[in-house]
Design an enzyme around this catalytic site. Structure first.
Site, PDB file in Angstrom:
ATOM      1  N   ALA A  65       7.926  -4.076  -8.561  1.00  0.00           N
ATOM      2  CA  ALA A  65       8.377  -4.888  -7.424  1.00  0.00           C
ATOM      3  C   ALA A  65       8.427  -4.104  -6.124  1.00  0.00           C
ATOM      4  O   ALA A  65       9.124  -4.499  -5.191  1.00  0.00           O
ATOM      5  CB  ALA A  65       9.754  -5.475  -7.723  1.00  0.00           C
ATOM      6  N   ALA A  66       7.663  -3.032  -6.029  1.00  0.00           N
ATOM      7  CA  ALA A  66       7.709  -2.203  -4.822  1.00  0.00           C
ATOM      8  C   ALA A  66       7.275  -2.990  -3.591  1.00  0.00           C
ATOM      9  O   ALA A  66       7.897  -2.911  -2.526  1.00  0.00           O
ATOM     10  CB  ALA A  66       6.836  -0.969  -4.998  1.00  0.00           C
ATOM     11  N   GLY A  67       6.195  -3.771  -3.714  1.00  0.00           N
ATOM     12  CA  GLY A  67       5.720  -4.560  -2.584  1.00  0.00           C
ATOM     13  C   GLY A  67       6.705  -5.633  -2.174  1.00  0.00           C
ATOM     14  O   GLY A  67       6.909  -5.884  -0.981  1.00  0.00           O
ATOM     15  N   ASP A  68       7.325  -6.284  -3.162  1.00  0.00           N
ATOM     16  CA  ASP A  68       8.327  -7.312  -2.859  1.00  0.00           C
ATOM     17  C   ASP A  68       9.538  -6.705  -2.163  1.00  0.00           C
ATOM     18  O   ASP A  68      10.076  -7.276  -1.213  1.00  0.00           O
ATOM     19  CB  ASP A  68       8.774  -8.011  -4.145  1.00  0.00           C
TER      20      ASP A  68
END
Length: 306
Positions: A249-252
Site C-alpha cells: 500500500a505504499a502508493g496509496d
C-alpha cells in the site's frame, strides 16, 4: 483544514508470503497467510483517517463477512462511512496478494461489489459527496463512474487527485478534469504510451499528458522519492531510507499523505515530502492498512531523518 473524500474500491486482501513467486504451472509452499482490509480507495481513506483527516469514503461492499468487517474497519479508523452501502447478492471485492522475501508483491483483484459503484449510486450519495473539497480517485471502480464524477465535481471547482492504478489506458476526456495525477513509472508509460528509460523520456511522457489537459504530475519513484512535474518545471523530492517489508500500500499511503498536506494548505514540495514519509513508513510492516502511520509518527520520523 479542507474536507477530503475518497471515491473508490474496498477490498479484502488475502496475503500469502513466499520465498519466491511461483513460475507458471509451479506449486510452492507459502510461509504464512493473513487477511487484511485493503482496496486502493479504502486504503487511501484509512491512511487519511489515521493521519487525522476529516475523510468520507464512497463505495460499496458485498453482503458477506468481509463487507460487515469492512464497515467496522472504517469506523475504527475515523473514516466516515455514510457513503458506503452493502450490495446484496454479490461478494465484497477481494485481492489475492503474494509477497516475496524481497518485499515485492503481485496482486489479483476480483472487483465484486466495487463493480456496482455506478453513476446512479454516485447520484444517490451526491448530497454528502459534494460537501468535501478535495477528492481522491483510483481505477478499481467502473471507468464511466470515475469520468462522470470527476466532470461533475470539476464543474463545481473541486480539487481532483487521480492515482491511475491499476495501470490502464484512459479516455482522453478524463485528463482535463484532473488537478494532480500521481503515476509511478509503469503507470506513466501506460498513460503516455511511451517507454521511459531516463529523465528526458519522463519529461516527454509528461508533456503528452499536459497536452491532454493534466495540470500537475506527481511522479512516484519508490525509494528515490517523487518528482513534481509541470509544463515548464521539474523538481525532484528525495525519499526516505527505510527497511521495506511489504510495499503493498505504499502508493496509496503516498496519495493519502499528499492529499492530507494539500488539505492543510502546504506548498507542493512540502506535500510531496510528507507523502514520501507516509509512503515510506507504510512499507515497514506487513499488510496494507496496519502499517499506515499516525500524524505524530510521521512528524517524529521526518524530524529524525533531517
Amino acid at each position: 483544514m479542507k474536507e477530503l473524500c475518497v471515491i473508490g474500491s474496498l477490498n479484502m486482501d488475502l496475503v500469502t508470503t513466499v520465498g519466491d513467486f511461483p513460475k507458471p504451472g509451479e506449486t510452492i509452499f507459502g510461509d504464512s497467510f493473513k487477511t487484511f482490509p485493503g482496496g486502493k480507495g479504502a486504503n487511501q481513506a484509512v491512511a487519511l483517517g489515521k493521519l487525522g483527516a476529516d475523510v468520507l469514503m464512497v463505495g460499496k461492499v458485498g453482503d458477506d463477512i468481509y463487507g460487515a468487517k469492512y464497515l467496522e474497519v472504517l469506523k475504527n479508523n475515523n473514516v466516515r462511512q455514510d457513503g458506503v452501502d452493502i450490495e446484496k447478492e454479490i461478494s465484497s471485492g477481494v485481492a489475492i496478494i503474494k509477497v516475496n522475501n524481497k518485499g515485492e508483491n503481485n496482486i489479483v483483484v476480483v472487483s465484486g461489489a466495487n463493480g456496482k459503484v455506478d453513476v446512479n449510486y454516485i447520484e444517490s450519495k451526491w448530497d454528502v459527496i459534494v460537501k468535501a473539497d478535495i477528492f481522491l480517485f483510483q481505477l478499481e471502480i467502473p471507468m464511466e463512474t470515475v469520468v462522470y464524477t470527476m466532470k461533475k465535481l470539476k464543474d463545481l471547482g473541486k480539487i481532483i487527485i487521480l492515482d491511475p492504478a491499476p495501470a490502464s489506458k484512459l479516455p482522453d476526456d478524463i485528463f482535463k478534469y484532473i488537478d494532480f495525477i500521481t503515476p509511478n513509472e509503469t503507470e506513466l508509460e501506460t498513460l503516455a504510451e511511451k517507454k521511459i528509460d531516463n529523465e528526458d523520456d519522463l519529461r516527454e511522457a509528461a508533456n503528452i499528458l499536459f497536452d491532454k489537459g493534466v495540470k500537475v504530475i506527481i511522479s512516484k519513484q519508490g525509494r528515490r522519492g517523487a518528482a513534481i512535474i509541470k509544463r515548464n518545471e521539474y523538481a525532484h523530492v528525495s525519499g526516505f531510507k527505510v527497511n521495506a517489508v511489504d510495499t503493498t500500500a505504499a502508493g496509496d499511503s503516498f496519495n493519502a499523505g499528499f492529499a492530507f498536506a494539500l488539505a492543510q494548505g502546504k506548498i507542493l514540495e512540502e506535500c510531496v515530502k510528507f507523502a514520501n514519509a507516509v509512503g515510506g513508513i507504510s512499507t515497514t510492516a506487513l499488510g496494507a492498512q496496519e502499517a499506515m502511520p499516525s500524524y505524530e509518527v510521521v512528524r517524529k520520523f521526518m524530524d529524525e531523518k533531517k
